[in-house]
Scaffold this motif. Structure first.
Motif, PDB file in Angstrom:
ATOM      1  N   MET A   1       0.844  -1.173   0.000  1.00  0.00           N
ATOM      2  CA  MET A   1       0.000   0.000   0.000  1.00  0.00           C
ATOM      3  C   MET A   1       0.893   1.241   0.000  1.00  0.00           C
ATOM      4  O   MET A   1       1.833   1.330   0.775  1.00  0.00           O
ATOM      5  N   THR A   2       0.585   2.187  -0.846  1.00  0.00           N
ATOM      6  CA  THR A   2       1.353   3.429  -0.897  1.00  0.00           C
ATOM      7  C   THR A   2       0.807   4.424   0.124  1.00  0.00           C
ATOM      8  O   THR A   2      -0.275   4.234   0.684  1.00  0.00           O
ATOM      9  N   GLN A   3       1.537   5.505   0.335  1.00  0.00           N
ATOM     10  CA  GLN A   3       1.079   6.568   1.231  1.00  0.00           C
ATOM     11  C   GLN A   3      -0.239   7.161   0.718  1.00  0.00           C
ATOM     12  O   GLN A   3      -1.136   7.438   1.510  1.00  0.00           O
ATOM     13  N   ALA A   4      -0.349   7.327  -0.595  1.00  0.00           N
ATOM     14  CA  ALA A   4      -1.584   7.868  -1.177  1.00  0.00           C
ATOM     15  C   ALA A   4      -2.757   6.927  -0.915  1.00  0.00           C
ATOM     16  O   ALA A   4      -3.869   7.385  -0.597  1.00  0.00           O
ATOM     17  N   ASP A   5      -2.525   5.628  -1.025  1.00  0.00           N
ATOM     18  CA  ASP A   5      -3.576   4.647  -0.710  1.00  0.00           C
ATOM     19  C   ASP A   5      -3.983   4.747   0.764  1.00  0.00           C
ATOM     20  O   ASP A   5      -5.166   4.651   1.098  1.00  0.00           O
ATOM     21  N   VAL A  44       0.555   6.109   6.893  1.00  0.00           N
ATOM     22  CA  VAL A  44       1.020   7.390   6.368  1.00  0.00           C
ATOM     23  C   VAL A  44       1.987   8.005   7.372  1.00  0.00           C
ATOM     24  O   VAL A  44       1.703   8.060   8.571  1.00  0.00           O
ATOM     25  N   VAL A  66       0.901  13.975   0.721  1.00  0.00           N
ATOM     26  CA  VAL A  66      -0.144  13.157   0.099  1.00  0.00           C
ATOM     27  C   VAL A  66      -1.528  13.553   0.595  1.00  0.00           C
ATOM     28  O   VAL A  66      -2.502  13.469  -0.144  1.00  0.00           O
TER      29      VAL A  66
END
Length: 77
Positions: A1-5, A44, A66
């Motif tokens: 999972m990315t920070q944006a996700d 995050v 983000v």
């Protein structure tokens, strides 16, 4: 999972009151502890700023880029 996700998952989990709190953030405002904790729990990275000279606790957290990107998108829609 990315920070944006993580930010999107956090945003979708917020209730309407907290969403309004976040949308009211200005350019120089810091995140409250509960909002920063929620973001951190979604993976995050949040950075504490302005530590209190009394107890050393942060008085707020810098909104991550983000989150600011998401707010631009939400405010535009």
């Amino acid at each position: 999972m990315t920070q944006a996700d993580g930010v999107r998952a956090w945003w979708s989990a917020l209730d309407e009151v907290d969403r309004r709190r976040v949308l009211r953030l200005g350019d120089d405002d810091l995140l409250a502890e509960d909002l920063a904790t929620g973001l951190a729990m979604h993976g995050v990275t949040v950075v504490p700023l302005d530590r209190s000279p009394v107890d050393g606790r942060p008085s707020g957290w810098a909104p991550p880029d983000v989150l600011l990107d998401l707010l631009v998108e939400v405010r535009a829609s």
